[in-house]
Scaffold this active site. Structure first.
Site, mmCIF file in Angstrom:
data_model
loop_
_atom_site.group_PDB
_atom_site.id
_atom_site.type_symbol
_atom_site.label_atom_id
_atom_site.label_comp_id
_atom_site.label_asym_id
_atom_site.label_seq_id
_atom_site.Cartn_x
_atom_site.Cartn_y
_atom_site.Cartn_z
ATOM 1 C CD GLU A 117 -2.741 -1.361 -0.094
ATOM 2 O OE1 GLU A 117 -2.967 -0.373 -0.819
ATOM 3 O OE2 GLU A 117 -3.108 -2.519 -0.390
ATOM 4 C CG HIS A 162 -1.247 1.005 -4.481
ATOM 5 N ND1 HIS A 162 -1.334 0.943 -5.853
ATOM 6 C CD2 HIS A 162 -1.537 -0.248 -4.037
ATOM 7 C CE1 HIS A 162 -1.659 -0.300 -6.222
ATOM 8 N NE2 HIS A 162 -1.781 -1.034 -5.142
ATOM 9 C CD GLU A 173 -1.428 -4.265 -7.827
ATOM 10 O OE1 GLU A 173 -2.050 -3.235 -7.483
ATOM 11 O OE2 GLU A 173 -1.312 -5.265 -7.101
HETATM 12 ZN ZN ZN Z 1 -2.431 -3.045 -5.173
#
Ligand code: ZN
Length: 493
Positions: free
Chosen positions: A258, A261, A287
């Site tokens: 995370e 991201h 991603e």
């Molecule tokens: Zn992801």
């Protein structure tokens, strides 16, 4: 350029409202009082309706028609491209179809959860049939004579085509199946980490690790939620994690994922704040950031050696005393049915299976009533294991029930991009392992920020990756080379 200024001002407000709507979602998953569910559902629906009205506002069409794109600079043109694309797509789908899709998928999500709980695919099949039929109508409206699946894919990965992805994935599959076979048959099998790990200490450690990767806590925060996710853009990008007393890796590596991201969103050029290109450009590129942080960097031999030392300090002596065995424990490849729990080797096989089956359903070549059978036989072929029940098979993911078709391939595309980016990063930052071994992954993530993340949506997805890779177009080869080298070494094949 009055029309351009008016359009920009309107868009900025829409973007600001969308961020507020996103924060309502974050709140619901983290700190919302238990009894507030019904009111929150109404609040969220009101926000969604308002956003939809703004995105389809006829004035947007008038402004777009009045703007002379040739007189705009590259940033202005990128901006216009984003707005135009979204406006055209939203308007191609008849309002009645959009409304029906929203209604049916909302009910389908509940049916899916019940069917999964009861392990009963037959109970869910008629509902999924309705969703697929509506998605096929939507795809036909969006494609406007072109390829239906590509039209759905375009929502998540602008510019990608199923033909191109299929070529890439067809090259991945046999080498991944072969690598998996060799690993499963290997004499050396790393032992798992066992023990009891204080959950408060895990939260503290994940915060520390998030910062070492470059996550800016002044513009972010980490909370607990059932499912880890990241949300927000620009100056307010939050992530969630979960902890388990017996599995500290779950919390550590989902946090690093995370953080990947979140750093992407935090590192976008400040000038792009609250503009249509002030967010990650596609699901695949997003991603690629989470996966390169989590796997190529986080699960590397160098970083896990540092992590072993740090975890020993935090939790005391562990069941695994040496860094080599610890590296094996972090990267264990074991038989399993569930995509989200999968290791690096098998993960893409899970995705490729879904990519082929969902294309079949959208093309009308695979009937929903045959889905369970098709899933199970493909799983047997790729994983060598018989699916024992639907919750371990075709009922495990929520995506199809909520109408997400064309989303799955972006997971593997992200891995492919991550492979390409790591190759370029290693060539340009040769001392990367030294930094990782010192617990300083931010040296590597700085390269990603400079070469990819800061651009946001300025370039098309494939273009931004190609630029970061010094002009080399993305292919599956670097990912396969990386996986084969890593796991051949790790499993002493
Ligand atoms: Zn992801």
């Amino acid at each position: 350029m009055n029309a351009y200024d008016d359009l920009m001002a309107f868009e900025r407000q829409t973007q600001a409202l969308a961020q507020v709507a996103g924060r309502l979602g974050w709140d619901q998953e983290t700190v919302m009082p238990r009894g507030a569910g019904a009111q929150r559902a109404e609040e969220s629906e009101a926000m969604e309706q308002m956003l939809h009205a703004r995105r389809t506002d006829p004035r947007v069409g008038d402004w777009l028609a009045a703007i002379d794109a040739g007189r705009l600079d590259p940033v202005g043109q990128a901006n216009l491209r984003h707005i135009q694309r979204r406006f055209e797509r939203t308007n191609r789908v008849p309002a009645r179809l959009a409304g029906e899709l929203a209604r049916v998928t909302s009910a389908a999500q509940r049916s899916w959860a019940e069917a999964r709980e009861a392990d009963d695919f037959a109970a869910f099949a008629p509902v999924l049939e309705k969703v697929v039929a509506l998605k096929r109508d939507e795809a036909a409206a969006l494609a406007d004579g072109g390829d239906a699946y590509d039209a759905l894919l375009d929502d998540f990965e602008p510019g990608a085509t199923q033909a191109e992805l299929q070529q890439m994935f067809d090259a991945l599959r046999p080498r991944l199946v072969d690598l998996r076979d060799r690993i499963m048959g290997a004499a050396y099998q790393p032992a798992p980490l066992t023990g009891d790990f204080d959950e408060q200490a895990q939260m503290k450690l994940t915060r520390e690790i998030a910062k070492t990767f470059g996550y800016d806590m002044a513009r972010g925060r980490i909370d607990k939620a059932v499912h880890p996710f990241s949300s927000g853009s620009g100056q307010d990008v939050r992530i969630t994690t979960r902890t388990s007393a017996t599995d500290p890796f779950g919390s550590i590596f989902s946090t690093i994922h995370e953080v990947g991201h979140a750093c992407y969103e935090q590192n976008i050029d400040d000038d792009y704040l609250l503009t249509p290109w002030g967010a990650g450009v596609s699901m695949g590129v997003h991603e690629s950031q989470s996966r390169i942080y989590e796997n190529q960097l986080g699960r590397s031999q160098a970083f896990t050696a540092w992590l072993h030392g740090r975890m020993s300090e935090v939790f005391g002596p562990m069941s695994i005393a040496d860094t080599e065995a610890f590296y094996g424990a972090v990267n264990r490849v074991t038989p399993g049915f569930i995509r989200t729990e999968s290791d690096e080797v098998q993960y893409n096989l899970h995705v490729l299976l879904r990519f082929d089956l969902e294309r079949g359903m959208i093309a009308g070549k695979l009937a929903v009533s045959d889905l369970e059978e098709a899933w199970n036989s493909r799983f047997q072929a790729d994983f060598g294991v018989t699916v024992d029940r639907p919750s371990n098979g075709c009922l495990q993911d929520v995506h199809w029930s909520v109408g997400l078709f064309g989303y799955f391939p972006t997971y593997s595309l992200g891995n492919v991009y991550a492979g390409c980016l790591m190759k370029a990063l290693r060539a340009q930052v040769p001392e990367v392992d030294t930094h990782l071994a010192r617990g300083e992954p931010a040296q590597a993530t700085k390269w990603l920020a400079e070469n990819l993340q800061r651009h946001g949506g300025l370039f098309e997805p494939k273009e931004v990756v190609t630029r970061a890779c010094g002009g080399e177009a993305p292919s599956e080869a670097p990912l396969l080379d990386y996986l084969e080298t890593k796991f051949t070494g790790l499993y002493k094949l």
